[in-house]
Design an enzyme around this catalytic site. Structure first.
Site, mmCIF file in Angstrom:
data_model
loop_
_atom_site.group_PDB
_atom_site.id
_atom_site.type_symbol
_atom_site.label_atom_id
_atom_site.label_comp_id
_atom_site.label_asym_id
_atom_site.label_seq_id
_atom_site.Cartn_x
_atom_site.Cartn_y
_atom_site.Cartn_z
ATOM 1 N N GLY A 111 103.155 -26.525 31.550
ATOM 2 C CA GLY A 111 101.623 -27.471 30.824
ATOM 3 C C GLY A 111 101.916 -28.760 32.675
ATOM 4 O O GLY A 111 101.770 -29.923 32.733
ATOM 5 N N ASN A 128 100.616 -27.908 35.420
ATOM 6 C CA ASN A 128 98.932 -28.235 35.968
ATOM 7 C C ASN A 128 98.523 -30.247 34.864
ATOM 8 O O ASN A 128 98.038 -30.307 35.496
ATOM 9 C CB ASN A 128 97.795 -27.391 36.048
ATOM 10 N N MET A 176 97.110 -19.360 27.230
ATOM 11 C CA MET A 176 96.982 -17.956 27.467
ATOM 12 C C MET A 176 96.861 -17.186 25.586
ATOM 13 O O MET A 176 96.742 -16.189 25.126
ATOM 14 C CB MET A 176 99.278 -18.033 27.449
ATOM 15 N N ARG A 177 95.698 -17.526 25.828
ATOM 16 C CA ARG A 177 94.397 -17.114 24.352
ATOM 17 C C ARG A 177 92.931 -17.216 24.819
ATOM 18 O O ARG A 177 93.049 -17.830 25.233
ATOM 19 C CB ARG A 177 94.318 -17.769 23.175
ATOM 20 N N LEU A 187 89.847 -17.146 24.781
ATOM 21 C CA LEU A 187 88.582 -17.611 23.438
ATOM 22 C C LEU A 187 88.078 -16.543 23.387
ATOM 23 O O LEU A 187 87.043 -15.516 24.439
ATOM 24 C CB LEU A 187 88.109 -18.954 24.512
ATOM 25 N N HIS A 216 93.223 -20.055 37.420
ATOM 26 C CA HIS A 216 94.214 -19.207 37.520
ATOM 27 C C HIS A 216 95.135 -19.200 38.726
ATOM 28 O O HIS A 216 94.284 -19.469 39.999
ATOM 29 C CB HIS A 216 93.283 -17.610 37.291
ATOM 30 N N ASP A 233 89.258 -14.563 32.997
ATOM 31 C CA ASP A 233 89.550 -14.757 34.658
ATOM 32 C C ASP A 233 87.898 -14.623 35.261
ATOM 33 O O ASP A 233 88.330 -14.670 36.540
ATOM 34 C CB ASP A 233 91.074 -14.363 35.780
#
Ligand code: GAR
Length: 345
Positions: A14, A16, A92-93, A95, A111, A147
């Site tokens: 966390g 960012n 990190m999932r 969507l 990214h 990404d």
């Protein structure tokens, strides 16, 4: 002014998120974080939100039978909090398409590469293996492919010879913490538009606004961007009149009443004028020995010489070709400062 209501989705550290929280803590920042959502209860980043008294919510993907059900739960939480923009920050999932479509152009991601290079995992290792000289990060709108999507802000850093993945990741992370708040600010100010899957940013110098660090790329040391000779003059007003009236310069600034400091400029050349009560230059010696106060490169020296001739400029030395091939002429200003103008033959 109403602030844009933002949710930040995290899975881990966390950092960012912390940068976005810091940015939003500034009173005039146009966005507020109304919800921090994690798919992992043990995400260390949740502590940043708690410290800042931001509501948090854990929706564990393992609790759901399908991606669609997990996405629907996320969507419900976002709707209940009145969220207008979703920021993925180390979430990190993947969507699902339905979620991404529903939040189209209201869902952004960061990214740690200069996309479209090196999407996915192990970004820094792959960048080092490819031998790239420049790395960085990208903030972009999310599309169904991981990404990928219209680029809002990029920040670049150099890759240095002794980099390993940790060192490179740390250098990139430092600029992530500047790039994400910048992108959020631009979006919240309503300056970001997606046109034909490219981002257009409204306002002055928008292209430069959305690119951080370009001048830091080449250098692993500080670079000198210009030099500004200082001329000693006994009358700033008379000197400014000479530079503007005869040499086609403009006055960038003038300080003091009566003025004691000024700057004149023409294209890339800038000269600082410093008032002195009595001349500091020994004019006779300066003329005798060609003691220059400034040397100014010109792209078309013959043309400039003609222009100055027509303006009645006093020349210390007319246009001539030097033994090393350059063409030069020298102007004396009212204080006897000698200015060399030089260009290719
Ligand atoms: C960041 O480097 C971010 O760019 C990256 O995960 C890290 C999260 O760090 N995201 C991705 O790789 C997305 N594909 P943080 O939790 O300290 O913000």
């Amino acid at each position: 002014m109403a602030r844009l209501k933002v949710a930040v989705l995290i899975s881990g550290r966390g950092s960012n998120l912390a940068a976005l929280i810091d940015a939003c803590a500034t009173p005039e920042f146009p966005a507020e974080i109304a919800l921090v959502l994690s798919n992992r209860a043990d995400a260390a980043g949740l502590a940043h939100a708690t410290r800042a008294a931001i509501p948090t919510c854990v929706i564990a993907h393992r609790d759901f039978a399908s991606r669609a059900a997990f996405d629907a739960a996320l969507d419900g939480a976002l709707a209940r909090a009145g969220i207008e923009l979703v920021c993925l920050a180390g979430f990190m999932r993947l969507l699902g398409d339905a979620f991404v479509t529903r939040w189209r152009d209201r869902l952004v991601n960061i990214h740690p590469s200069l996309l479209p290079a090196f999407p996915g995992l192990d970004t820094h290792a792959r960048a080092l293996a490819a031998g790239v000289r420049v790395a960085g990060c990208t903030v972009h709108f999310v599309r169904p492919t991981m990404d990928e999507g219209p680029i809002i802000v990029q920040a670049a850093v150099p890759v240095l010879p002794d980099d390993d993945t940790d060192r490179l990741a740390a250098r990139v992370l430092a600029v992530e913490h500047r790039a994400y708040p910048l992108a959020l600010r631009l979006i919240a100010e309503g300056r970001v538009r997606v046109e034909d899957e490219r981002v257009a940013i409204a306002g002055a110098a928008a292209g430069a606004t959305a690119l951080l660090n370009p001048s830091g790329i080449a250098a692993s040391r500080a670079s000198l961007t210009a030099a500004e000779p200082q001329l000693f003059v006994t009358d700033i007003t008379a000197s400014c009149d000479f530079f503007t009236g005869k040499l086609g310069f403009g006055v960038a600034f003038r300080y003091g009443d009566p003025p004691f400091y000024a700057q004149v400029h023409r294209d890339g050349a800038r000269l600082n004028l410093r008032h002195v009560d009595t001349p500091v230059v020994d004019h006779a010696r300066a003329r005798q020995e060609d003691l220059l106060s400034a040397a100014i490169p010109v792209d078309d020296v013959a043309r400039l010489f003609q222009e100055f001739q027509a303006a009645g400029v006093p020349f210390h030395q007319p246009l001539r070709t030097e033994p090393w091939g350059a063409r030069t002429f020298i102007v004396a200003d009212p204080d006897g400062n000698l200015l060399l103008f030089a260009g290719a033959a």
